[in-house]
Design a protein around this motif. Structure first.
Motif, PDB file in Angstrom:
ATOM      1  N   PHE A 166      -5.417 112.035  52.692  1.00 50.92           N
ATOM      2  CA  PHE A 166      -4.043 111.602  52.880  1.00 50.92           C
ATOM      3  C   PHE A 166      -3.935 110.078  52.885  1.00 50.92           C
ATOM      4  O   PHE A 166      -2.869 109.521  52.640  1.00 50.92           O
ATOM      5  CB  PHE A 166      -3.466 112.169  54.179  1.00 50.92           C
ATOM      6  CG  PHE A 166      -3.337 113.663  54.164  1.00 50.92           C
ATOM      7  CD1 PHE A 166      -2.414 114.288  53.343  1.00 50.92           C
ATOM      8  CD2 PHE A 166      -4.162 114.441  54.947  1.00 50.92           C
ATOM      9  CE1 PHE A 166      -2.301 115.660  53.317  1.00 50.92           C
ATOM     10  CE2 PHE A 166      -4.054 115.823  54.936  1.00 50.92           C
ATOM     11  CZ  PHE A 166      -3.122 116.439  54.113  1.00 50.92           C
ATOM     12  N   PHE A 167      -5.022 109.389  53.179  1.00 47.92           N
ATOM     13  CA  PHE A 167      -4.996 107.933  53.253  1.00 47.92           C
ATOM     14  C   PHE A 167      -5.434 107.248  51.964  1.00 47.92           C
ATOM     15  O   PHE A 167      -5.225 106.056  51.801  1.00 47.92           O
ATOM     16  CB  PHE A 167      -5.884 107.447  54.406  1.00 47.92           C
ATOM     17  CG  PHE A 167      -5.442 107.950  55.748  1.00 47.92           C
ATOM     18  CD1 PHE A 167      -4.196 107.636  56.251  1.00 47.92           C
ATOM     19  CD2 PHE A 167      -6.269 108.757  56.496  1.00 47.92           C
ATOM     20  CE1 PHE A 167      -3.776 108.099  57.490  1.00 47.92           C
ATOM     21  CE2 PHE A 167      -5.867 109.228  57.743  1.00 47.92           C
ATOM     22  CZ  PHE A 167      -4.617 108.899  58.233  1.00 47.92           C
ATOM     23  N   THR A 168      -6.059 107.977  51.053  1.00 45.56           N
ATOM     24  CA  THR A 168      -6.561 107.363  49.823  1.00 45.56           C
ATOM     25  C   THR A 168      -5.548 107.417  48.692  1.00 45.56           C
ATOM     26  O   THR A 168      -5.778 106.825  47.641  1.00 45.56           O
ATOM     27  CB  THR A 168      -7.851 108.046  49.352  1.00 45.56           C
ATOM     28  OG1 THR A 168      -7.574 109.414  49.055  1.00 45.56           O
ATOM     29  CG2 THR A 168      -8.959 107.924  50.386  1.00 45.56           C
ATOM     30  N   GLY A 169      -4.464 108.116  48.870  1.00 45.83           N
ATOM     31  CA  GLY A 169      -3.438 108.179  47.830  1.00 45.83           C
ATOM     32  C   GLY A 169      -3.900 108.883  46.568  1.00 45.83           C
ATOM     33  O   GLY A 169      -3.420 108.595  45.483  1.00 45.83           O
ATOM     34  N   GLY A 170      -4.848 109.784  46.690  1.00 46.40           N
ATOM     35  CA  GLY A 170      -5.326 110.549  45.536  1.00 46.40           C
ATOM     36  C   GLY A 170      -6.368 109.827  44.700  1.00 46.40           C
ATOM     37  O   GLY A 170      -6.681 110.253  43.600  1.00 46.40           O
ATOM     38  N   LYS A 171      -6.903 108.727  45.201  1.00 44.74           N
ATOM     39  CA  LYS A 171      -7.899 107.970  44.432  1.00 44.74           C
ATOM     40  C   LYS A 171      -9.167 108.773  44.197  1.00 44.74           C
ATOM     41  O   LYS A 171      -9.775 108.672  43.140  1.00 44.74           O
ATOM     42  CB  LYS A 171      -8.230 106.660  45.132  1.00 44.74           C
ATOM     43  CG  LYS A 171      -7.095 105.662  45.098  1.00 44.74           C
ATOM     44  CD  LYS A 171      -7.467 104.387  45.810  1.00 44.74           C
ATOM     45  CE  LYS A 171      -6.271 103.455  45.865  1.00 44.74           C
ATOM     46  NZ  LYS A 171      -6.544 102.256  46.656  1.00 44.74           N
ATOM     47  N   CYS A 172      -9.568 109.566  45.189  1.00 41.53           N
ATOM     48  CA  CYS A 172     -10.778 110.382  45.035  1.00 41.53           C
ATOM     49  C   CYS A 172     -10.593 111.412  43.927  1.00 41.53           C
ATOM     50  O   CYS A 172     -11.481 111.612  43.103  1.00 41.53           O
ATOM     51  CB  CYS A 172     -11.122 111.085  46.341  1.00 41.53           C
ATOM     52  SG  CYS A 172     -11.583 109.967  47.658  1.00 41.53           S
ATOM     53  N   GLY A 214      -9.873 115.401  61.884  1.00 38.73           N
ATOM     54  CA  GLY A 214     -10.226 114.086  61.367  1.00 38.73           C
ATOM     55  C   GLY A 214     -10.966 114.147  60.043  1.00 38.73           C
ATOM     56  O   GLY A 214     -10.791 113.285  59.187  1.00 38.73           O
ATOM     57  N   ALA A 215     -11.786 115.184  59.865  1.00 37.24           N
ATOM     58  CA  ALA A 215     -12.522 115.341  58.615  1.00 37.24           C
ATOM     59  C   ALA A 215     -11.594 115.678  57.457  1.00 37.24           C
ATOM     60  O   ALA A 215     -11.896 115.382  56.299  1.00 37.24           O
ATOM     61  CB  ALA A 215     -13.584 116.421  58.767  1.00 37.24           C
TER      62      ALA A 215
END
Length: 67
Positions: A21-27, A15-16
């Motif tokens: 995978f859910f942010t679409g590379g925004k970070c 989970g960590a």
């Protein structure tokens, strides 16, 4: 009981690792933008005196730590 604990630890570790995978590379994009901004300020942050003046002018709190 140990098996349940091990499963929970494994699930927590998985989970960590999932948020990227859910942010679409925004970070990564945000980090790259901040790094590019800092690279552009190399001349303004070249010396301690210049860095102190830049941070003070932009109201950025800082603390000097000696080597």
């Amino acid at each position: 009981m140990r098996m349940v604990l091990v499963c929970l630890v494994v699930l927590a570790a998985i989970g960590a690792l999932l948020p990227p995978f859910f942010t679409g590379g925004k970070c990564t994009a945000e980090f790259d933008a901040a790094a590019a901004e800092i690279d552009g300020l190399k001349t303004e942050l070249a010396t301690v005196k210049q860095a102190r003046a830049y941070l003070s002018a932009h109201s950025i709190p800082f603390t000097e730590i000696s080597a």
